[in-house]
Design a protein around this motif. Structure first.
Motif, short mmCIF file in Angstrom:
data_model
loop_
_atom_site.label_atom_id
_atom_site.label_comp_id
_atom_site.label_asym_id
_atom_site.label_seq_id
_atom_site.Cartn_x
_atom_site.Cartn_y
_atom_site.Cartn_z
N VAL A 97 0.85 -1.18 0.00
CA VAL A 97 0.00 0.00 0.00
C VAL A 97 0.89 1.24 0.00
O VAL A 97 1.91 1.28 0.70
CB VAL A 97 -0.93 0.02 1.24
CG1 VAL A 97 -1.84 1.25 1.22
CG2 VAL A 97 -1.76 -1.27 1.31
N ALA A 98 0.52 2.24 -0.78
CA ALA A 98 1.28 3.49 -0.81
C ALA A 98 1.34 4.10 0.59
O ALA A 98 0.37 4.01 1.36
CB ALA A 98 0.63 4.47 -1.78
N PRO A 99 2.46 4.73 0.96
CA PRO A 99 2.64 5.24 2.33
C PRO A 99 1.49 6.11 2.84
O PRO A 99 1.06 5.97 3.98
CB PRO A 99 3.94 6.04 2.22
CG PRO A 99 4.70 5.37 1.12
CD PRO A 99 3.66 4.94 0.13
N GLU A 100 0.96 6.97 1.99
CA GLU A 100 -0.08 7.90 2.47
C GLU A 100 -1.43 7.21 2.70
O GLU A 100 -2.35 7.82 3.26
CB GLU A 100 -0.26 9.05 1.47
CG GLU A 100 -0.69 8.64 0.09
CD GLU A 100 0.49 8.34 -0.83
OE1 GLU A 100 0.30 8.41 -2.06
OE2 GLU A 100 1.58 8.04 -0.31
N HIS A 101 -1.56 5.94 2.30
CA HIS A 101 -2.82 5.22 2.50
C HIS A 101 -2.69 4.10 3.53
O HIS A 101 -3.64 3.33 3.71
CB HIS A 101 -3.31 4.64 1.17
CG HIS A 101 -3.79 5.69 0.20
ND1 HIS A 101 -5.06 6.19 0.21
CD2 HIS A 101 -3.12 6.34 -0.79
CE1 HIS A 101 -5.19 7.09 -0.75
NE2 HIS A 101 -4.02 7.21 -1.37
N ARG A 102 -1.56 4.02 4.20
CA ARG A 102 -1.37 2.98 5.19
C ARG A 102 -2.08 3.33 6.50
O ARG A 102 -2.47 4.46 6.72
CB ARG A 102 0.13 2.76 5.45
CG ARG A 102 0.83 2.16 4.24
CD ARG A 102 2.34 2.12 4.39
NE ARG A 102 2.97 1.69 3.14
CZ ARG A 102 4.27 1.77 2.88
NH1 ARG A 102 5.09 2.25 3.81
NH2 ARG A 102 4.76 1.37 1.71
N ARG A 103 -2.25 2.27 7.32
CA ARG A 103 -2.94 2.40 8.61
C ARG A 103 -4.41 2.81 8.45
O ARG A 103 -4.99 3.44 9.33
CB ARG A 103 -2.21 3.39 9.54
CG ARG A 103 -0.85 2.88 10.00
CD ARG A 103 -0.17 3.87 10.92
NE ARG A 103 1.00 3.28 11.54
CZ ARG A 103 2.20 3.14 10.94
NH1 ARG A 103 2.34 3.57 9.70
NH2 ARG A 103 3.21 2.58 11.56
N ARG A 104 -4.98 2.44 7.33
CA ARG A 104 -6.41 2.69 7.11
C ARG A 104 -7.16 1.39 6.86
O ARG A 104 -8.32 1.40 6.47
CB ARG A 104 -6.60 3.64 5.91
CG ARG A 104 -6.09 5.06 6.15
CD ARG A 104 -6.08 5.88 4.87
NE ARG A 104 -7.35 5.83 4.16
CZ ARG A 104 -7.54 6.34 2.94
NH1 ARG A 104 -6.53 6.93 2.32
NH2 ARG A 104 -8.71 6.27 2.36
N GLY A 105 -6.47 0.26 7.04
CA GLY A 105 -7.11 -1.04 6.87
C GLY A 105 -7.20 -1.51 5.43
O GLY A 105 -7.91 -2.49 5.15
N VAL A 106 -6.48 -0.87 4.51
CA VAL A 106 -6.57 -1.25 3.10
C VAL A 106 -6.06 -2.67 2.88
O VAL A 106 -6.70 -3.48 2.19
CB VAL A 106 -5.77 -0.26 2.23
CG1 VAL A 106 -5.79 -0.70 0.76
CG2 VAL A 106 -6.34 1.15 2.36
N ALA A 107 -4.90 -3.00 3.44
CA ALA A 107 -4.32 -4.33 3.23
C ALA A 107 -5.23 -5.42 3.79
O ALA A 107 -5.38 -6.49 3.19
CB ALA A 107 -2.94 -4.41 3.88
N VAL A 108 -5.86 -5.16 4.93
CA VAL A 108 -6.79 -6.14 5.51
C VAL A 108 -7.98 -6.35 4.59
O VAL A 108 -8.43 -7.48 4.37
CB VAL A 108 -7.26 -5.68 6.90
CG1 VAL A 108 -8.31 -6.65 7.45
CG2 VAL A 108 -6.09 -5.58 7.86
N GLU A 109 -8.51 -5.27 4.06
CA GLU A 109 -9.66 -5.38 3.16
C GLU A 109 -9.29 -6.18 1.90
O GLU A 109 -10.08 -7.03 1.44
CB GLU A 109 -10.16 -3.99 2.77
CG GLU A 109 -10.82 -3.23 3.90
CD GLU A 109 -11.31 -1.86 3.45
OE1 GLU A 109 -12.54 -1.68 3.41
OE2 GLU A 109 -10.47 -1.00 3.14
N LEU A 110 -8.11 -5.94 1.35
CA LEU A 110 -7.67 -6.68 0.17
C LEU A 110 -7.45 -8.15 0.50
O LEU A 110 -7.79 -9.04 -0.30
CB LEU A 110 -6.40 -6.05 -0.40
CG LEU A 110 -6.54 -4.63 -0.95
CD1 LEU A 110 -5.20 -4.13 -1.48
CD2 LEU A 110 -7.61 -4.55 -2.04
N LEU A 111 -6.88 -8.42 1.67
CA LEU A 111 -6.68 -9.80 2.10
C LEU A 111 -8.02 -10.53 2.21
O LEU A 111 -8.17 -11.66 1.71
CB LEU A 111 -5.94 -9.83 3.44
CG LEU A 111 -5.85 -11.19 4.14
CD1 LEU A 111 -5.12 -12.20 3.26
CD2 LEU A 111 -5.14 -11.04 5.49
N ASN A 112 -9.00 -9.92 2.86
CA ASN A 112 -10.30 -10.56 3.03
C ASN A 112 -10.99 -10.78 1.69
O ASN A 112 -11.64 -11.81 1.47
CB ASN A 112 -11.19 -9.70 3.94
CG ASN A 112 -10.68 -9.67 5.37
OD1 ASN A 112 -9.95 -10.56 5.80
ND2 ASN A 112 -11.04 -8.63 6.11
#
Length: 320
Positions: A97-112
């Motif tokens: 995830v691009a640095p400015e979009h981290r810690r917003r749960g993006v990676a978790v959403e993509l994983l799910n």
């Protein structure tokens, strides 16, 4: 919702999917690697570069699903699940995830999202790797992954080990062609033996393709042979170099041993071969925890200040 490319309707349906983070998701497309590189920047190391190469169009042979998250039409994140023909029991997961979009749960959403798609796949277990002591490691722990393996690159200094007396020990260091059936068979057996923690289906053909072909960077190989009476010139240990010319920069080497050896014999053979390889120039070897004989040798060298660990990676796994 399927991410296979089976028609415009499906593609349009996926492109309209919006995550709770506000980003929209679509399948991977040609050119995404370059677009994402602009927002991600260069990879931090060789492992990072290799993991990014897992991002590719979705497929059924081999099974893989890759998605891209966009912010107002600009790709900012991507994730993939991939089944390997070499390690078929777990799907490899990678997300960035691009640095400015981290810690917003993006990676978790993509994983799910990808995991729900993987219900159509026979494999129901995931694995992912990360550098030690990083945010990625915290992410994996926080999402139910547990560590199954650790690996580190060890740089051995010139002359770090005492030189063996090959004649007295009835040993011989021999150049061998990387295309040799004898070497390929031994590399295959060694690889499968040290990967019981993540079952592998290495074959002679795959060993040639993935580890020994010129396209892999393999530039030469040597073996340590036992010339004692009755030993039948068996190979005790082998080394494959991925550095074409020796210099003051460490040479990348794959070092292994005959799996038929007892543990202490494998350790002794590994140490002798490593001593010969690093007699004049530095050598870099990658050592997994599963490579116990070589790990003991390199750990002693690190403790003695004769080698350095320049990178450590962790592999984590999670069942559905």
């Amino acid at each position: 919702m399927s991410f296979s490319h089976d028609g415009a309707t499906r593609a349009e349906e996926v492109s309209c999917l919006t995550l709770e983070s506000g980003l929209t998701v679509r399948p991977w497309e040609d050119g995404d690697d370059l677009a994402l590189l602009e927002v991600w920047g260069d990879p931090d190391n060789a492992m990072h570069h290799q993991d990014r190469s897992l991002l590719r169009p979705s497929s059924d042979k081999p099974w893989s699903r890759t998605v891209v998250a966009e912010d107002h039409g600009v790709p900012v994140a991507a994730a993939t699940l991939l089944r390997s023909s070499l390690h078929p029991d777990r799907l490899s997961f990678y997300a960035e995830v691009a640095p400015e979009h981290r810690r917003r749960g993006v990676a978790v959403e993509l994983l799910n999202l990808l995991q729900s798609e993987a219900e159509n796949c026979q494999v129901q277990s995931l694995k992912a790797r990360c550098a030690s002591r990083t945010a990625a490691q915290c992410f994996l722990k926080d999402n139910g992954f547990h560590k199954i393996q650790a690996s580190r690159r060890v740089v051995v200094r010139p002359g770090a080990l005492p030189m063996p007396d090959l004649e007295t020990d009835q040993l011989d260091l021999e150049d061998i062609a990387t295309g040799s059936v004898e070497l390929s068979s031994l590399v295959t057996e060694f690889y499968n033996t040290i990967h019981t923690w993540d079952r592998s289906e290495m074959t002679v053909g795959k060993a040639q393709q993935l580890l020994l072909a010129p396209e892999t960077g393999a530039s030469g190989a040597v073996v340590l042979r036992d010339r004692a009476p009755g030993a039948k010139d068996r190979i005790l240990a082998f080394a494959v170099s991925y550095t074409p010319e020796r210099s003051e920069d460490p040479a990348d080497v794959l070092l292994g041993w005959n799996p038929a050896l007892e543990d202490d014999e494998a350790e002794a053979a590994s140490q002798i071969l490593l001593a010969l390889l690093s007699a004049r120039y530095p050598v870099t070897v990658e050592v997994d925890d599963a490579m116990a004989p070589l790990k003991r040798v390199t750990s002693r060298l690190i403790d003695e200040g004769q080698a350095d660990s320049d990178f450590e990676a962790m592999i984590y796994a999670r069942d559905f």
